[in-house]
Design a protein around this motif. Structure first.
Motif, PDB file in Angstrom:
ATOM      1  N   ASN A  20       0.894  -1.154   0.000  1.00 12.57           N
ATOM      2  CA  ASN A  20       0.000   0.000   0.000  1.00 12.57           C
ATOM      3  C   ASN A  20       0.936   1.208   0.000  1.00 12.57           C
ATOM      4  N   TYR A  21       1.100   1.820  -1.175  1.00 12.50           N
ATOM      5  CA  TYR A  21       2.072   2.908  -1.290  1.00 12.50           C
ATOM      6  C   TYR A  21       1.619   4.178  -0.587  1.00 12.50           C
ATOM      7  N   GLU A  22       0.321   4.406  -0.492  1.00 12.50           N
ATOM      8  CA  GLU A  22      -0.161   5.591   0.231  1.00 12.50           C
ATOM      9  C   GLU A  22       0.228   5.526   1.696  1.00 12.50           C
ATOM     10  N   GLY A  23       0.022   4.361   2.304  1.00 13.76           N
ATOM     11  CA  GLY A  23       0.342   4.192   3.715  1.00 13.76           C
ATOM     12  C   GLY A  23       1.757   3.714   3.970  1.00 13.76           C
ATOM     13  N   LYS A  24       2.495   3.438   2.891  1.00 14.40           N
ATOM     14  CA  LYS A  24       3.850   2.893   2.992  1.00 14.40           C
ATOM     15  C   LYS A  24       3.880   1.676   3.919  1.00 14.40           C
ATOM     16  N   THR A  25       2.961   0.740   3.611  1.00 10.97           N
ATOM     17  CA  THR A  25       2.858  -0.487   4.403  1.00 10.97           C
ATOM     18  C   THR A  25       2.665  -1.691   3.492  1.00 10.97           C
ATOM     19  N   LEU A  26       3.024  -2.837   4.028  1.00  8.16           N
ATOM     20  CA  LEU A  26       2.772  -4.121   3.386  1.00  8.16           C
ATOM     21  C   LEU A  26       1.642  -4.807   4.139  1.00  8.16           C
ATOM     22  N   HIS A  27       0.766  -5.489   3.409  1.00  9.40           N
ATOM     23  CA  HIS A  27      -0.377  -6.154   4.023  1.00  9.40           C
ATOM     24  C   HIS A  27      -0.375  -7.631   3.648  1.00  9.40           C
ATOM     25  N   LEU A  28      -0.439  -8.484   4.653  1.00  7.13           N
ATOM     26  CA  LEU A  28      -0.466  -9.921   4.435  1.00  7.13           C
ATOM     27  C   LEU A  28      -1.795 -10.306   3.806  1.00  7.13           C
ATOM     28  N   GLU A  29      -1.720 -10.928   2.637  1.00 11.12           N
ATOM     29  CA  GLU A  29      -2.927 -11.319   1.908  1.00 11.12           C
ATOM     30  C   GLU A  29      -3.263 -12.785   2.159  1.00 11.12           C
ATOM     31  N   THR A  30      -2.277 -13.651   1.977  1.00 15.15           N
ATOM     32  CA  THR A  30      -2.487 -15.090   2.178  1.00 15.15           C
ATOM     33  C   THR A  30      -1.220 -15.685   2.763  1.00 15.15           C
ATOM     34  N   PHE A  31      -1.385 -16.816   3.463  1.00 16.58           N
ATOM     35  CA  PHE A  31      -0.208 -17.488   4.016  1.00 16.58           C
ATOM     36  C   PHE A  31      -0.545 -18.936   4.354  1.00 16.58           C
ATOM     37  N   ALA A  32       0.515 -19.709   4.569  1.00 16.54           N
ATOM     38  CA  ALA A  32       0.402 -21.082   5.071  1.00 16.54           C
ATOM     39  C   ALA A  32       1.439 -21.226   6.175  1.00 16.54           C
ATOM     40  N   GLY A  33       1.028 -21.807   7.275  1.00 14.02           N
ATOM     41  CA  GLY A  33       1.890 -21.941   8.440  1.00 14.02           C
ATOM     42  C   GLY A  33       1.175 -21.346   9.638  1.00 14.02           C
TER      43      GLY A  33
END
Length: 151
Positions: free
Chosen positions: A48-61
């Motif tokens: 998210n370039y506006e917020g300068k953040t990364l957001h977890l979309e999917t995962f395993a574990g």
């Protein structure tokens, strides 16, 4: 299973237009996490370039408290700024590391590029010190190229 043998499995998932993009990404995470013994956690983060953040979309574990990561923070945040692959053989040797689990010993993060822009990344954690080879890096770059075709 070798990386070459995994490629058709990845393509089968990625090209399955009968399920959503998010479900395809989740299935890719599950495939890697259950097939490669030292891939203990696999996830896709998106920028998210506006917020300068990364957001977890999917995962395993195991679940993580790090569903949102600021650019520059931890290995993932550094990749969001550098646009470069980052292989960490031993996370304890990293000053700017965010511990997702006390059992994580190594990490590899490969950026996802769409039309030349870093839109996210695949993040793989391992509970083994120094398990990642050049073959892991090459495979994950290939995987990301295939994934961006559906995004």
């Amino acid at each position: 299973m070798s990386f070459e043998n995994l490629k058709p499995e990845v393509l089968k998932i990625v090209r399955n237009s009968e399920i959503s993009e998010k479900q395809r990404l989740t299935e890719v995470c599950n495939l890697l996490q259950t097939t490669i013994a030292y891939y203990d956690w696999v996830g896709f983060y998106f920028a998210n370039y506006e917020g300068k953040t990364l957001h977890l979309e999917t995962f395993a574990g195991l679940p993580t408290n790090h569903a949102v990561i600021p650019f520059g923070k931890g290995i993932c945040g550094q990749v969001a700024e550098s646009n470069a692959n980052f292989v960490v053989p031993d996370v304890e040797a990293q000053d700017n590391y965010i511990a997702c689990s006390i059992s994580v010993k190594a990490e590899i993060v490969i950026p996802l590029f769409k039309n030349g822009k870093n839109i996210g990344q695949i993040d793989v954690d391992s509970n083994t010190i120094d398990p990642f080879t050049k073959e892991d890096e090459v495979f994950l770059v290939w995987l990301n190229e295939e994934v961006t075709k559906i995004l």
